[in-house]
Design a protein around this motif. Structure first.
Motif, PDB file in Angstrom:
ATOM      1  N   CYS A   3      -1.801  40.050  21.885  1.00 48.75           N
ATOM      2  CA  CYS A   3      -2.220  40.256  20.500  1.00 48.75           C
ATOM      3  C   CYS A   3      -1.889  38.974  19.741  1.00 48.75           C
ATOM      4  CB  CYS A   3      -1.472  41.451  19.922  1.00 48.75           C
ATOM      5  SG  CYS A   3      -2.033  41.948  18.296  1.00 48.75           S
ATOM      6  N   LEU A   4      -2.890  38.332  19.170  1.00 56.60           N
ATOM      7  CA  LEU A   4      -2.707  37.067  18.466  1.00 56.60           C
ATOM      8  C   LEU A   4      -2.999  37.226  16.986  1.00 56.60           C
ATOM      9  CD1 LEU A   4      -4.524  34.694  20.974  1.00 56.60           C
ATOM     10  CD2 LEU A   4      -2.077  35.066  20.771  1.00 56.60           C
ATOM     11  N   ALA A   5      -2.273  36.481  16.158  1.00 59.66           N
ATOM     12  CA  ALA A   5      -2.528  36.430  14.717  1.00 59.66           C
ATOM     13  C   ALA A   5      -3.109  35.058  14.392  1.00 59.66           C
ATOM     14  CB  ALA A   5      -1.243  36.659  13.947  1.00 59.66           C
ATOM     15  N   PHE A   6      -4.098  35.047  13.510  1.00 63.01           N
ATOM     16  CA  PHE A   6      -4.777  33.809  13.152  1.00 63.01           C
ATOM     17  C   PHE A   6      -4.722  33.585  11.644  1.00 63.01           C
ATOM     18  CE2 PHE A   6      -6.695  35.238  17.072  1.00 63.01           C
ATOM     19  CZ  PHE A   6      -6.839  34.087  17.807  1.00 63.01           C
ATOM     20  N   SER A   7      -4.853  32.328  11.257  1.00 62.49           N
ATOM     21  CA  SER A   7      -5.017  31.993   9.844  1.00 62.49           C
ATOM     22  C   SER A   7      -6.340  31.249   9.717  1.00 62.49           C
ATOM     23  CB  SER A   7      -3.864  31.129   9.344  1.00 62.49           C
ATOM     24  OG  SER A   7      -3.970  29.821   9.855  1.00 62.49           O
ATOM     25  N   ASP A   8      -6.964  31.407   8.574  1.00 57.65           N
ATOM     26  CA  ASP A   8      -8.193  30.650   8.354  1.00 57.65           C
ATOM     27  C   ASP A   8      -7.998  29.738   7.160  1.00 57.65           C
ATOM     28  OD1 ASP A   8      -8.172  32.671   6.476  1.00 57.65           O
ATOM     29  OD2 ASP A   8     -10.315  33.048   6.582  1.00 57.65           O
ATOM     30  N   LYS A   9      -8.557  28.556   7.286  1.00 60.39           N
ATOM     31  CA  LYS A   9      -8.455  27.552   6.228  1.00 60.39           C
ATOM     32  C   LYS A   9      -9.847  27.021   5.942  1.00 60.39           C
ATOM     33  CE  LYS A   9      -3.935  25.996   7.790  1.00 60.39           C
ATOM     34  NZ  LYS A   9      -3.157  24.899   8.341  1.00 60.39           N
ATOM     35  N   GLU A  10     -10.108  26.842   4.646  1.00 60.77           N
ATOM     36  CA  GLU A  10     -11.393  26.264   4.270  1.00 60.77           C
ATOM     37  C   GLU A  10     -11.294  24.752   4.366  1.00 60.77           C
ATOM     38  OE1 GLU A  10     -14.620  26.567   0.708  1.00 60.77           O
ATOM     39  OE2 GLU A  10     -13.455  28.303   1.320  1.00 60.77           O
ATOM     40  N   VAL A  11     -12.249  24.172   5.069  1.00 61.26           N
ATOM     41  CA  VAL A  11     -12.274  22.726   5.261  1.00 61.26           C
ATOM     42  C   VAL A  11     -13.279  22.132   4.292  1.00 61.26           C
ATOM     43  CG1 VAL A  11     -12.758  20.879   6.911  1.00 61.26           C
ATOM     44  CG2 VAL A  11     -11.659  22.985   7.683  1.00 61.26           C
ATOM     45  N   VAL A  12     -12.828  21.139   3.530  1.00 61.57           N
ATOM     46  CA  VAL A  12     -13.712  20.465   2.582  1.00 61.57           C
ATOM     47  C   VAL A  12     -14.667  19.580   3.378  1.00 61.57           C
ATOM     48  CG1 VAL A  12     -13.822  18.900   0.615  1.00 61.57           C
ATOM     49  CG2 VAL A  12     -11.899  20.480   0.846  1.00 61.57           C
ATOM     50  N   GLU A  50      -7.132  29.136  13.161  1.00 61.20           N
ATOM     51  CA  GLU A  50      -6.093  28.623  14.051  1.00 61.20           C
ATOM     52  C   GLU A  50      -5.118  29.737  14.403  1.00 61.20           C
ATOM     53  OE1 GLU A  50      -4.150  25.474  11.960  1.00 61.20           O
ATOM     54  OE2 GLU A  50      -5.969  24.270  11.805  1.00 61.20           O
ATOM     55  N   PRO A  51      -4.721  29.818  15.671  1.00 61.64           N
ATOM     56  CA  PRO A  51      -3.708  30.823  16.026  1.00 61.64           C
ATOM     57  C   PRO A  51      -2.359  30.426  15.430  1.00 61.64           C
ATOM     58  CG  PRO A  51      -4.234  29.443  17.917  1.00 61.64           C
ATOM     59  CD  PRO A  51      -5.155  29.040  16.816  1.00 61.64           C
ATOM     60  N   ILE A  52      -1.635  31.419  14.889  1.00 61.51           N
ATOM     61  CA  ILE A  52      -0.328  31.114  14.300  1.00 61.51           C
ATOM     62  C   ILE A  52       0.813  31.843  15.002  1.00 61.51           C
ATOM     63  CG2 ILE A  52      -1.151  30.494  12.006  1.00 61.51           C
ATOM     64  CD1 ILE A  52      -0.391  33.321  11.105  1.00 61.51           C
ATOM     65  N   ALA A  53       0.500  32.935  15.701  1.00 64.35           N
ATOM     66  CA  ALA A  53       1.583  33.679  16.349  1.00 64.35           C
ATOM     67  C   ALA A  53       1.031  34.603  17.423  1.00 64.35           C
ATOM     68  CB  ALA A  53       2.354  34.503  15.334  1.00 64.35           C
ATOM     69  N   LYS A  54       1.884  34.894  18.387  1.00 62.99           N
ATOM     70  CA  LYS A  54       1.600  35.900  19.402  1.00 62.99           C
ATOM     71  C   LYS A  54       2.460  37.111  19.040  1.00 62.99           C
ATOM     72  CE  LYS A  54       2.512  36.281  24.201  1.00 62.99           C
ATOM     73  NZ  LYS A  54       2.642  35.579  25.474  1.00 62.99           N
ATOM     74  N   LEU A  55       1.829  38.261  18.864  1.00 67.34           N
ATOM     75  CA  LEU A  55       2.541  39.458  18.437  1.00 67.34           C
ATOM     76  C   LEU A  55       3.008  40.264  19.635  1.00 67.34           C
ATOM     77  CD1 LEU A  55       0.046  40.577  15.675  1.00 67.34           C
ATOM     78  CD2 LEU A  55       2.135  39.283  15.370  1.00 67.34           C
ATOM     79  N   HIS A  56       4.210  40.805  19.527  1.00 60.78           N
ATOM     80  CA  HIS A  56       4.762  41.617  20.597  1.00 60.78           C
ATOM     81  C   HIS A  56       4.822  43.086  20.232  1.00 60.78           C
ATOM     82  CE1 HIS A  56       5.912  37.979  22.719  1.00 60.78           C
ATOM     83  NE2 HIS A  56       6.363  37.522  21.568  1.00 60.78           N
ATOM     84  N   LYS A  57       4.814  43.370  18.942  1.00 58.04           N
ATOM     85  CA  LYS A  57       4.951  44.751  18.493  1.00 58.04           C
ATOM     86  C   LYS A  57       4.047  45.003  17.291  1.00 58.04           C
ATOM     87  CE  LYS A  57       9.795  45.125  19.783  1.00 58.04           C
ATOM     88  NZ  LYS A  57      11.145  45.325  19.285  1.00 58.04           N
ATOM     89  N   ILE A  58       3.689  46.269  17.133  1.00 56.15           N
ATOM     90  CA  ILE A  58       2.972  46.733  15.956  1.00 56.15           C
ATOM     91  C   ILE A  58       3.896  47.726  15.264  1.00 56.15           C
ATOM     92  CG2 ILE A  58       0.980  48.032  15.110  1.00 56.15           C
ATOM     93  CD1 ILE A  58      -0.536  46.999  17.599  1.00 56.15           C
ATOM     94  N   LEU A  59       4.047  47.594  13.970  1.00 55.92           N
ATOM     95  CA  LEU A  59       4.887  48.498  13.191  1.00 55.92           C
ATOM     96  C   LEU A  59       3.963  49.415  12.399  1.00 55.92           C
ATOM     97  CD1 LEU A  59       7.662  49.400  12.297  1.00 55.92           C
ATOM     98  CD2 LEU A  59       7.750  47.460  10.737  1.00 55.92           C
ATOM     99  N   LYS A  60       3.780  50.629  12.906  1.00 50.40           N
ATOM    100  CA  LYS A  60       2.856  51.590  12.309  1.00 50.40           C
ATOM    101  C   LYS A  60       3.623  52.488  11.342  1.00 50.40           C
ATOM    102  CE  LYS A  60      -0.824  54.673  13.717  1.00 50.40           C
ATOM    103  NZ  LYS A  60      -1.991  53.843  13.560  1.00 50.40           N
ATOM    104  N   PHE A  61       3.120  52.600  10.111  1.00 46.89           N
ATOM    105  CA  PHE A  61       3.804  53.370   9.076  1.00 46.89           C
ATOM    106  C   PHE A  61       3.108  54.689   8.798  1.00 46.89           C
ATOM    107  CE2 PHE A  61       5.708  49.273   8.150  1.00 46.89           C
ATOM    108  CZ  PHE A  61       7.005  49.636   7.847  1.00 46.89           C
TER     109      PHE A  61
END
Length: 116
Positions: A67-76, A88-99
């Motif tokens: 499970c990967l988390a991404f960020s998006d950036k606007e390029v001028v 761009e990928p920013i993190a690999k997730l190991h857990k989901i915290l369901k509320f």
């Protein structure tokens, strides 16, 4: 220090968790700018309190696969090009915290305050 002594160096690993509010989002309206307190992340059931009114209880679920988390950036862009976004990928997730709603929100005195 002699050779018999060892130095304990603890390296803290960063761990990313995805917070899943899908189940409660159907039942309550959470304003985008509402203040919140997230406590007990090191327990089996962390608590998320939103706007000092809504109390949610979480449960960790292990991710299946990667499970990967991404960020998006606007390029001028240059003059003759349209701006675009990069992802761009920013993190690999190991857990989901369901509320879910805490029981005192459903059956207790806070029932009337669960709707904002």
């Amino acid at each position: 220090m002699n050779d018999d002594e060892s130095v304990n160096v603890s390296k803290e690993e960063e761990e990313y968790v995805l917070i899943d509010l899908d189940e409660v989002a159907r039942d309550i309206d959470i304003p985008a700018e509402a203040p919140y307190i997230l406590s007990g992340l090191d327990t089996l059931n962390p608590v998320l309190t939103i706007n000092d009114k809504i109390k949610l209880v979480g449960e960790y679920l292990e991710t299946i696969g990667t499970c990967l988390a991404f960020s998006d950036k606007e390029v001028v862009a240059a003059e003759n090009q349209t701006p675009h976004k990069t992802v761009e990928p920013i993190a690999k997730l190991h857990k989901i915290l369901k509320f879910r709603l805490a029981l005192d929100n459903v059956y207790g005195e806070q029932t009337e305050t669960t709707k904002l």
